[in-house]
Design a protein around this motif. Structure first.
Motif, PDB file in Angstrom:
ATOM      1  N   SER A   1       6.626   8.545  -8.228  1.00 25.89           N
ATOM      2  CA  SER A   1       5.483   8.362  -9.234  1.00 25.89           C
ATOM      3  C   SER A   1       4.522   7.294  -8.669  1.00 25.89           C
ATOM      4  N   PRO A   2       3.769   7.353  -7.767  1.00 28.48           N
ATOM      5  CA  PRO A   2       3.114   6.221  -6.989  1.00 28.48           C
ATOM      6  C   PRO A   2       2.025   5.509  -8.181  1.00 28.48           C
ATOM      7  N   ASP A   3       1.799   5.942  -8.940  1.00 29.13           N
ATOM      8  CA  ASP A   3       0.942   5.376 -10.263  1.00 29.13           C
ATOM      9  C   ASP A   3       1.808   4.378 -10.852  1.00 29.13           C
ATOM     10  N   LYS A   4       3.200   4.390 -10.796  1.00 31.76           N
ATOM     11  CA  LYS A   4       3.948   3.535 -11.781  1.00 31.76           C
ATOM     12  C   LYS A   4       4.828   2.425 -10.832  1.00 31.76           C
ATOM     13  N   ILE A   5       4.383   2.427  -9.584  1.00 38.30           N
ATOM     14  CA  ILE A   5       5.013   1.436  -8.522  1.00 38.30           C
ATOM     15  C   ILE A   5       4.913  -0.026  -9.063  1.00 38.30           C
TER      16      ILE A   5
ATOM     17  N   SER B   1       4.956  -6.403   9.049  1.00 35.58           N
ATOM     18  CA  SER B   1       4.730  -5.149   8.505  1.00 35.58           C
ATOM     19  C   SER B   1       6.159  -4.350   8.320  1.00 35.58           C
ATOM     20  N   ARG B   2       6.231  -3.645   7.233  1.00 31.82           N
ATOM     21  CA  ARG B   2       7.347  -2.816   7.015  1.00 31.82           C
ATOM     22  C   ARG B   2       7.073  -1.633   6.463  1.00 31.82           C
ATOM     23  N   THR B   3       7.385  -0.490   6.946  1.00 31.73           N
ATOM     24  CA  THR B   3       6.863   0.633   6.181  1.00 31.73           C
ATOM     25  C   THR B   3       8.153   1.643   5.912  1.00 31.73           C
ATOM     26  N   PHE B   4       8.011   2.164   4.820  1.00 33.09           N
ATOM     27  CA  PHE B   4       9.100   3.075   4.200  1.00 33.09           C
ATOM     28  C   PHE B   4       8.617   4.387   3.952  1.00 33.09           C
ATOM     29  N   TYR B   5       9.490   5.364   4.290  1.00 32.03           N
ATOM     30  CA  TYR B   5       8.952   6.716   3.824  1.00 32.03           C
ATOM     31  C   TYR B   5       9.848   7.122   2.827  1.00 32.03           C
TER      32      TYR B   5
ATOM     33  N   ASP C   1       0.913  -1.060   0.091  1.00 30.82           N
ATOM     34  CA  ASP C   1      -0.077  -0.071  -0.173  1.00 30.82           C
ATOM     35  C   ASP C   1       0.792   1.227  -0.115  1.00 30.82           C
ATOM     36  N   PHE C   2       0.446   2.163  -0.948  1.00 32.25           N
ATOM     37  CA  PHE C   2       1.193   3.681  -0.958  1.00 32.25           C
ATOM     38  C   PHE C   2       0.295   4.707  -0.394  1.00 32.25           C
ATOM     39  N   HIS C   3       0.623   5.521   0.731  1.00 35.33           N
ATOM     40  CA  HIS C   3      -0.415   6.472   1.013  1.00 35.33           C
ATOM     41  C   HIS C   3       0.340   7.552   1.527  1.00 35.33           C
TER      42      HIS C   3
ATOM     43  N   GLY D   1       2.923   9.312   0.937  1.00 36.29           N
ATOM     44  CA  GLY D   1       4.452   8.972   1.063  1.00 36.29           C
ATOM     45  C   GLY D   1       5.202   7.886   1.805  1.00 36.29           C
ATOM     46  N   ARG D   2       4.118   7.106   2.344  1.00 34.40           N
ATOM     47  CA  ARG D   2       4.789   5.909   2.855  1.00 34.40           C
ATOM     48  C   ARG D   2       4.196   4.596   2.096  1.00 34.40           C
ATOM     49  N   LEU D   3       5.207   3.650   1.869  1.00 35.22           N
ATOM     50  CA  LEU D   3       4.745   2.271   1.224  1.00 35.22           C
ATOM     51  C   LEU D   3       4.892   1.392   2.297  1.00 35.22           C
ATOM     52  N   THR D   4       3.950   0.649   2.525  1.00 32.24           N
ATOM     53  CA  THR D   4       3.842  -0.273   3.462  1.00 32.24           C
ATOM     54  C   THR D   4       3.658  -1.683   3.057  1.00 32.24           C
ATOM     55  N   ILE D   5       4.389  -2.676   3.201  1.00 33.33           N
ATOM     56  CA  ILE D   5       4.392  -3.932   2.906  1.00 33.33           C
ATOM     57  C   ILE D   5       3.889  -4.755   4.034  1.00 33.33           C
ATOM     58  N   THR D   6       2.666  -5.687   3.858  1.00 39.03           N
ATOM     59  CA  THR D   6       2.149  -6.395   5.212  1.00 39.03           C
ATOM     60  C   THR D   6       2.000  -7.593   4.520  1.00 39.03           C
ATOM     61  N   GLY D   7       1.868  -8.771   5.489  1.00 39.03           N
ATOM     62  CA  GLY D   7       1.687  -9.927   5.153  1.00 39.03           C
ATOM     63  C   GLY D   7       1.740 -10.880   6.081  1.00 39.03           C
ATOM     64  N   GLU D   8       1.696 -12.296   5.852  1.00 43.44           N
ATOM     65  CA  GLU D   8       1.578 -13.299   6.916  1.00 43.44           C
ATOM     66  C   GLU D   8       2.338 -14.433   6.459  1.00 43.44           C
ATOM     67  N   ARG D   9       2.946 -15.365   6.979  1.00 49.34           N
ATOM     68  CA  ARG D   9       3.559 -16.684   7.041  1.00 49.34           C
ATOM     69  C   ARG D   9       3.049 -17.526   7.938  1.00 49.34           C
ATOM     70  N   SER D  10       2.400 -18.389   7.481  1.00 47.16           N
ATOM     71  CA  SER D  10       1.717 -19.406   8.450  1.00 47.16           C
ATOM     72  C   SER D  10       2.148 -20.810   8.344  1.00 47.16           C
ATOM     73  N   LEU D  11       2.269 -21.449   9.705  1.00 49.26           N
ATOM     74  CA  LEU D  11       2.947 -22.813   9.937  1.00 49.26           C
ATOM     75  C   LEU D  11       1.906 -23.657   9.420  1.00 49.26           C
ATOM     76  N   GLU D  12       2.365 -24.284   8.026  1.00 50.05           N
ATOM     77  CA  GLU D  12       1.358 -25.506   7.732  1.00 50.05           C
ATOM     78  C   GLU D  12       1.819 -26.760   7.759  1.00 50.05           C
TER      79      GLU D  12
END
Length: 173
Positions: free
Chosen positions: A111-115, A101-105, A67-69, A71-82
């Motif tokens: 250009s947010p539309d070209k990420i 979750s990792r956030t980058f300023y 997600d980009f909002h 000026g902040r690019l945030t990458i979130t997710g989950e790794r589950s034990l299967e």
């Protein structure tokens, strides 16, 4: 036979205060009670973009959100034990599981539309292109009251040393 993790400790006693602290923090951070983890990241800047590589082995792209909002690019997710199989008892589990979750300023000149993002071999590569219009360098003219008087008396702007035309980010005299 039990598998035990070798920690370099003689009879459970640390060799030094530093190794005691290492053991304390490693065991407390890697305990099974932790509900999340922090993936390792490499971030760099090129002439045309910012590139972020995130190590996410075992994570499917469906479990990752970018997600980009403001000026902040945030990458979130989950790794589950299967790996819940009958008759299997783990003696050691060092792989980290849970949500992350990792956030980058980022600066205003992107250009947010070209990420773009690409996941391959457990590495997520996010490319954030720079906005060429915002990164252009320009030479700005400084005018004075005398310049305005000269314009009025001649009827047109003079083409002397002080005027600079800007064309696609490069100045011409």
């Amino acid at each position: 036979m039990a598998l035990n993790r070798y920690s370099g400790m003689q009879e459970g006693m640390p060799n030094s205060f530093s190794s005691m602290l290492d053991r304390f923090f490693n065991e407390s951070v890697n305990s099974k009670n932790v509900s999340g983890f922090t993936p390792h990241v490499d971030a760099c800047e090129t002439e045309k973009s910012y590139e972020i590589e995130v190590a996410l082995p075992g994570v499917r792209k469906e479990n990752i959100n970018i997600d980009f909002h403001e000026g902040r690019l945030t990458i979130t997710g989950e790794r589950s034990l299967e790996k819940k199989e009958e008759g299997r008892r783990y003696h050691m589990l060092e792989t980290q599981y849970g949500s992350f979750s990792r956030t980058f300023y980022l600066p205003d000149k992107v250009s947010p539309d070209k990420i773009s993002a690409h996941l391959e071999d457990g590495v997520l590569m996010v490319t954030v292109p720079k906005d060429e219009h915002k990164t252009m360098r320009r030479q700005i003219n400084i005018s004075s009251a005398n310049d305005n008087k000269n314009k009025g008396s001649e009827g047109k702007a003079s083409e002397g040393k002080g005027n600079v035309a800007v064309e696609s980010g490069k100045s011409k005299k």
